[in-house]
Design an enzyme around this catalytic site. Structure first.
Site, PDB file in Angstrom:
ATOM      1  N   CYS A  37     -18.528 -12.783 -19.998  1.00 46.82           N
ATOM      2  CA  CYS A  37     -19.841 -12.883 -20.614  1.00 46.82           C
ATOM      3  C   CYS A  37     -19.792 -13.872 -21.802  1.00 46.82           C
ATOM      4  CB  CYS A  37     -20.278 -11.497 -21.092  1.00 46.82           C
ATOM      5  SG  CYS A  37     -22.040 -11.342 -21.403  1.00 46.82           S
ATOM      6  N   CYS A  87     -22.834  -7.600 -18.817  1.00 41.55           N
ATOM      7  CA  CYS A  87     -21.577  -7.746 -18.095  1.00 41.55           C
ATOM      8  C   CYS A  87     -20.565  -6.726 -18.613  1.00 41.55           C
ATOM      9  CB  CYS A  87     -20.979  -9.128 -18.342  1.00 41.55           C
ATOM     10  SG  CYS A  87     -21.864 -10.464 -17.564  1.00 41.55           S
ATOM     11  N   CYS A 113     -26.050 -12.951 -20.797  1.00 44.91           N
ATOM     12  CA  CYS A 113     -25.614 -14.249 -20.292  1.00 44.91           C
ATOM     13  C   CYS A 113     -26.292 -14.606 -18.976  1.00 44.91           C
ATOM     14  CB  CYS A 113     -24.096 -14.290 -20.140  1.00 44.91           C
ATOM     15  SG  CYS A 113     -23.502 -13.375 -18.721  1.00 44.91           S
ATOM     16  N   CYS A 137     -27.438 -10.049 -16.163  1.00 44.67           N
ATOM     17  CA  CYS A 137     -26.915  -9.645 -17.463  1.00 44.67           C
ATOM     18  C   CYS A 137     -27.908 -10.023 -18.553  1.00 44.67           C
ATOM     19  CB  CYS A 137     -25.573 -10.325 -17.710  1.00 44.67           C
ATOM     20  SG  CYS A 137     -24.937 -10.104 -19.382  1.00 44.67           S
ATOM     21  N   GLY A 192       0.785  -1.224   0.000  1.00 44.70           N
ATOM     22  CA  GLY A 192       0.000   0.000   0.000  1.00 44.70           C
ATOM     23  C   GLY A 192       0.814   1.270   0.000  1.00 44.70           C
TER      24      GLY A 192
END
Lengths: 307, 264
Positions: A277, A271, A249, A246, A37
């Site tokens: 997808c 998606c 899909c 979605c 970080g």
């Protein structure tokens, strides 16, 4: 697209950057991994693309890329947007490495604005393109002061931002670049990924590297590191929730893009991760709009890019 | 106002031989004094007399060339400010100290709402419950006579007097024991000044604050302080009880200062 190797363009060093520059970047990456970080300054180079197009991510990728690697590049989850296509072509030309769109096949995934839906595994590296690495930037303009705040772990200011969000909007309205605390120490900007992706950074098996070219910073989240989104006890962190699946899909629990279909308010949600997808559709999942969707969206094989 | 303190008590703040030079020029030199809990000390003098330099030294915003500032912590232990680590000193300053600045734009976050400004110190010291932070901020706005319904307005929408009161709320929210004030009332019109002084005086008495107030306005010193120091050319030329200094100034410069106040 299957992983395939190409003959690299002559006259360039492998993956464009010279070896000394790569060493310098690798040192920065090692330091970043050692201090999760923490933003490590590095001598960012001019790249043959404008700042804001992923110069930081490209340099990190160039520094860690080997001839055996398989590269995937996505932009907003999609493999076939301009940015993704040109960066993929760049490395295909300069390094001759194999490229792919399949998440599971890739060893290095360079991304802008998303984490792939497919769970990443050990050995994979996710490289983020970062526009502004400093999470405190818009609260404290002085770099000397933000460095001090990081050094002393004084992150009250970050909460002031969340407080302002709630005071103005009734909830934490930050939806992307949502600040996280890494390994219980440094507060980090996860780059402009939707906060939907934040929980997936936590304890990820893959190595996550972040490169900011213009701001000349590299930071990292090593595999299996705790990543916690900042919040208040009475306003806990909540990722976005989508009510419908979605349209192509029928996937649920994934990040969806809104696509406007006409000028009468018709819209569909698909998606944002195009590879995910496509794979679902290939294995037989069918969304309610699959038949009517424009050809480009409904699973026609992606055009092979000209080289 | 009671400025009496237990003589045996260790002073809250002990300044010894403090000096700061800007190159060859003297910012302030050889300043020593004690400040006890609940005591208000005014530092007066004309522009360029070293008042603000002294205040900034005490706030550790400047590095002194000589001298020490010892502070008695809540634990009872007395520590030298410049011997502390930066992390510890910053923690002390945002919990046990306050600094009200002349220019509210420096003391406030101008882009952040009043509630956020007051709540910042709470969040800096670990408060993580939005409801509590907001309730405390609302309380403090009320205490400094700002309508709590304006909690979501920014300082830019506030008048000069309100900004100063907001600064005071922002500093007092962690219940500090020592507050430094740099010309808190200058630039305000007299009626607003009077209200602000009244407010400061009440809060000081109510919370038992020790205050060091820098001002060029002798009326402010008279109204607020127990003791005062007169500075000129970076040196303290006279100090004593406020009423004594103002009514019977000894040093020629103090006499000049006191006699130059216009009577309304």
């Amino acid at each position: 697209m299957n992983p395939t190797s190409y003959e690299p363009a002559s006259g360039y060093n492998f993956a464009y950057l010279d070896e000394q520059t790569k060493r310098m970047i690798r040192r920065a990456i090692l330091k970043a991994i050692a201090i999760p970080g923490y933003q490590v300054p590095f001598a960012s180079r001019e790249m043959p693309m404008p700042y804001g197009w992923g110069t930081g991510g490209v340099q990190v990728t160039a520094a860690i890329l080997g001839p055996q690697d398989v590269l995937k590049v996505i932009d907003q989850g999609s493999d076939d947007t301009t940015n993704a296509v040109s960066i993929r072509n760049f490395f295909r030309k300069t390094a001759g490495v194999a490229v792919t769109t399949r998440t599971a096949d890739a060893s290095i995934i360079q991304t802008r604005h998303r984490i792939p839906e497919t769970q990443l595994s050990a050995g994979q590296v996710l490289v983020y393109q970062v526009p502004i690495p400093e999470p405190l930037r818009f609260l404290e303009p002085r770099e000397t002061e933000t460095r001090k705040l990081h050094a002393l772990g004084e992150y009250g200011l970050m909460y002031v931002k969340l407080y302002e969000d709630i005071a103005r909007n009734g909830h934490i309205a930050t939806t992307y670049a949502y600040p996280v605390e890494v390994a219980g120490r440094y507060v980090m900007d996860p780059s402009p990924i939707p906060k939907f992706d934040n929980p997936r950074m936590h304890d990820m098996a893959a190595l996550q590297l972040f490169g900011a070219g213009r701001e000349k910073r590299i930071y990292a989240v090593p595999p299996h590191t705790s990543v916690r989104s900042l919040d208040f006890t009475d306003h806990p962190f909540t990722p976005q929730v989508f009510t419908e699946p979605c349209a192509l899909c029928a996937a649920r629990g994934v990040y969806l893009d809104e696509v406007i279909l006409d000028d009468r308010g018709q819209r569909m949600f698909v998606c944002s991760d195009t590879d995910f997808c496509e794979e679902r559709r290939a294995s037989g999942h069918r969304g309610h709009l699959l038949g009517e969707a424009p050809a480009a969206l409904s699973g026609q094989p992606a055009q092979q890019e000209a080289c | 106002m009671s400025g009496l303190h237990d003589q045996d008590e260790v002073p809250l703040l002990a300044v010894r031989g403090l000096a700061k030079y800007y190159g060859a020029r003297r910012g302030c030199a050889n300043v020593s004094f004690d400040l006890h809990q609940g005591e208000v000390l005014a530092i007066v003098g004309e522009s360029g007399s070293g008042k603000s330099t002294l205040l900034n030294l005490i706030a550790a915003e400047l590095e002194p060339d000589a001298g020490s500032v010892a502070y008695r912590l809540r634990s009872g232990e007395t520590r030298d400010l410049f011997g502390m680590g930066e992390a510890e000193r910053r923690l002390l300053f945002r919990t046990d100290w306050g600094f009200v600045r002349q220019d509210a734009a420096q003391g406030l976050r101008m882009g952040v709402s009043a509630g956020g400004n007051v709540g910042e110190r709470l969040m800096m010291t670990g408060a993580r419950c939005y409801g509590d932070i907001r309730a405390t901020a609302g309380d403090w706005l009320e205490r400094v006579e700002i309508d709590p319904r304006r909690i979501d307005d920014g300082p830019r929408q506030f008048s000069g007097g309100m900004r100063q009161r907001l600064q005071i709320a922002r500093n007092l929210v962690t219940r500090p024991r020592l507050v430094l004030m740099d010309e808190p009332t200058s630039g305000l019109d007299v009626s607003v000044q009077a209200r602000l002084l009244d407010l400061i005086r009440n809060l000081v008495a109510e919370l038992g604050l020790a205050v060091i107030i820098v001002t060029h306005d002798l009326a402010v010193a008279r109204l607020l302080s127990h003791r005062m120091m007169v500075m000129k050319g970076g040196a303290v030329i006279e100090e004593g009880l406020t009423d004594r200094v103002l009514d019977d100034p000894q040093h020629p410069y103090s006499q000049l200062l006191v006699s130059s106040v216009l009577a309304a």
